[in-house]
Design a protein around this motif. Sequence first.
Motif, short mmCIF file in Angstrom:
data_model
loop_
_atom_site.label_atom_id
_atom_site.label_comp_id
_atom_site.label_asym_id
_atom_site.label_seq_id
_atom_site.Cartn_x
_atom_site.Cartn_y
_atom_site.Cartn_z
N ILE A 146 1.05 -1.73 0.42
CA ILE A 146 0.23 -0.17 0.23
C ILE A 146 0.67 0.99 0.36
O ILE A 146 0.54 2.52 -0.32
CB ILE A 146 -1.09 0.37 1.41
N CYS A 301 -7.45 1.72 10.66
CA CYS A 301 -6.42 1.53 10.01
C CYS A 301 -5.52 2.94 9.57
O CYS A 301 -6.98 3.39 8.50
CB CYS A 301 -6.44 0.68 9.27
N ILE A 302 -4.67 3.26 9.57
CA ILE A 302 -4.49 5.28 8.21
C ILE A 302 -3.62 4.29 8.12
O ILE A 302 -2.50 5.49 6.42
CB ILE A 302 -3.44 6.35 9.43
N ARG A 303 -3.01 3.04 6.98
CA ARG A 303 -2.92 2.37 6.01
C ARG A 303 -1.16 3.17 5.65
O ARG A 303 -0.61 3.46 4.82
CB ARG A 303 -3.41 3.25 4.84
N CYS A 304 -0.32 2.78 6.95
CA CYS A 304 1.42 2.74 6.95
C CYS A 304 1.63 2.02 6.12
O CYS A 304 3.05 1.86 5.92
CB CYS A 304 1.65 3.78 8.20
N GLY A 305 1.65 0.36 6.07
CA GLY A 305 2.37 0.16 5.89
C GLY A 305 3.22 -0.37 6.34
O GLY A 305 3.69 -1.65 6.44
N ALA A 306 3.49 -0.78 8.15
CA ALA A 306 3.71 -1.25 8.98
C ALA A 306 4.25 -2.45 8.90
O ALA A 306 5.00 -3.30 9.41
CB ALA A 306 3.97 -0.17 10.58
N CYS A 307 3.05 -3.09 9.37
CA CYS A 307 2.34 -4.02 9.38
C CYS A 307 2.72 -5.22 8.21
O CYS A 307 3.23 -6.29 8.80
CB CYS A 307 1.05 -4.66 9.91
N ILE A 330 -2.79 -6.52 7.69
CA ILE A 330 -4.19 -5.71 8.00
C ILE A 330 -5.56 -5.94 6.82
O ILE A 330 -6.54 -6.46 6.98
CB ILE A 330 -3.98 -4.29 7.83
N CYS A 360 1.45 -1.35 15.29
CA CYS A 360 0.81 -0.80 14.68
C CYS A 360 1.00 0.86 15.18
O CYS A 360 0.64 0.44 16.03
CB CYS A 360 -0.39 -1.78 14.67
N PRO A 361 0.78 2.05 14.07
CA PRO A 361 0.66 3.75 15.31
C PRO A 361 -0.69 3.25 16.10
O PRO A 361 -1.06 4.23 16.94
CB PRO A 361 0.63 4.16 13.47
N VAL A 362 -1.57 2.72 15.13
CA VAL A 362 -3.12 3.02 15.76
C VAL A 362 -3.82 1.85 16.76
O VAL A 362 -4.50 1.98 17.35
CB VAL A 362 -4.36 3.47 14.81
N ILE A 364 -3.74 -1.64 16.10
CA ILE A 364 -4.55 -2.34 16.35
C ILE A 364 -4.29 -3.78 16.85
O ILE A 364 -3.21 -4.09 16.02
CB ILE A 364 -5.19 -2.50 14.20
N ILE A 366 -3.95 -6.57 15.50
CA ILE A 366 -4.27 -7.56 14.69
C ILE A 366 -3.45 -8.92 14.23
O ILE A 366 -4.99 -9.23 13.87
CB ILE A 366 -2.84 -6.64 13.41
#
Lengths: 454, 195
Positions: A146, A301-307, A330, A360-362, A364, A366
């Motif tokens: 993403i 999810c803020i779509r950062c791609g870290a996961c 995610i 995950c910055p928020v 979640i 997961i």
Amino acid sequence: MNHAELAENFIKDGERTTWHDETLWFVRKKRDLAAFQIPEWEALREAASQIKHNGLSHMHEYLIAFEEKATANGIKVHWAMDALEHNQIVHRILKENSIAEIIKSKSMLTEECHLNEYLIENGVDVVDTDLGERIVQLREEKPSHIVLPAIHLKKEDVGETFHQHLGTEKGNKDPQYLTEAARQHLREKFVSRKAALTGVNFAVAETGEFVVCTNEGNADMGAHLADVHIACMGFEKIIPERKHLGVFLRLLARSATGQPITTYSSHFKKPRPGQQMHIVIVDNGRSQQLGREDFRNSLKCIRCGACMNTCPVYRRSGGHSYHSAVAGPIGSILAPNLDMRKNADLPFASTLCGSCSNVCPVKIDIHDQLYKWRQVLVKEGHVPFGKKVAMRAMTFTLSHPGVFKTAGKMGRKMMGLAPFTVSNGLNPWYKQREMPAPPKESFREWFSKNRNGQ
Amino acid sequence: MDSRKYILEAIAKNQPTPTPLPDISAIAVVNYDVVDKFKTILEGIGGQVIEIKDSEDVIAYVKANFSEGQRVISTVSELTSVAETDWQTQDPHTLENVELNILEAKMGVAENAALWLTEPQLGQRVAPFITQNLAVILDKNNLVATMHHAYERIADAEYGFGLFLAGPSKTADIEQSLVLGAHGSRSMTVFLRST
Ligand code: SF4
């Protein structure tokens, strides 16, 4: 094809798999470095998670407030129940303005809705302008990540694609040279196209503005030159107040690539004089996910791609193996909500190691959600027989310590005496892998021996 | 079926019980000097910092680094001797051949070297993107420590378009090799003014 089959395809090229694995791990490490520089990092994650939760729990009123403000600001707000309606709205806006050519910046939502295919079928020419997205578009592929859409490709691949489509020198694979070629090619599109479509990173209920983050500047080059700007968002992009942007903008780029912030964080509040600005707010299964208590947090999810960058399965199986617009951990939670049968394999494409939840910055949960999806999918009958037996056996074994002990002993014996029984077709983990030598004694055996010895 | 109604009804039915917003007023930990931090970060993301006393230093810089034929624009009225300052109402497409654009920001953020710009400072929305090179003048005492401080200052300000801009345009989409100058400006200079 399911995840395991697609992944098998990806890992055939061992060298490339290793490169993919190491490169994403490198991005993960950059994230760590950036996070470690912020003493309040954990407090920020907690705040972000709570703000998002507040957003989910007041979604109804926030959306109405957002619509009211945005409308007052001169933005036209549209609502789309599903992917098709979203695509129809975008197409209708273009038709009303007699526009048959558009440029797009990155929007995972439009991938989810298959907007490009829809527009092309209806005679609209679509050019993706994010470099990575343009590369995969020219190759008639899908983004595999993403944030890093072309991470599955090597520079040789890009060089060849640009040679074929943009007329760059054959064999030239210098990233600087290739990026320059794309810059020239896309500048021409930016200055000539009348409509630009962008995604939305955050939409502020309090003010009716929306924020788009890019490093390349492509969203802005498109939007500020076009007569018509269409921004598409899933409703979960709503955040309550402007000041909350401070929390999310501090987390997003650091989590994604380790940058302190993206180069551009553009706050669109009103159209420029003479310009039309549209926002399409999309549901497409999100309201249903909001009602699933176990899975609603995925909407934070803020779509950062870290996961993805941290996931041992993603790194070694590639984004395309997830056969879904959003790949990785995610994506594997989001996809079964849309189609359980088609995406039943995805929650199993995980080791449940929990690394995703840790970055995950928020915040979640997961890996917990992946585990919960497995149970739902088994109960609903979407899981193939072999996996179901294995899952039942696992649940049984884990809840019966005596059986766990014997099973472990048996396993170690079997591998020593007859490794072929472990490395047969029924054991998918053995493909492309050498089974490690079994430990002579398990931790359990070791522990009881040593404890007794004391 | 009215989709708006359908979506909002489904959300009202499915949203969880209300939870409060966290207090973020004291979240920032600032253990650095804002000027030093700003400089280090900007250089780290591919920009350059030049300390100046007044706009004469900017004029000298333009004269030394750009030639007569190159188009320079600015929203800063003191720079008329080296830059066009009357382009704000032109068709934005005509800015395509701009070589250098010099703006002035009213706020910069130390933690990430982002500059806050709204339309009065931008002249035109596309101006900081379409130019080949970008320079921004910033007073040192307009530096704040973090994004929280920045939004505190912005508060409920009215604008049509606002932008946090940090460094030159960049991409790493080809094998993760960093290349400056993707679609926006290829270079980014901050003239840091002591006051
Ligand atoms: S789930 Fe979390 S880590 Fe993964 S992309 Fe979304 S915000 Fe980033």
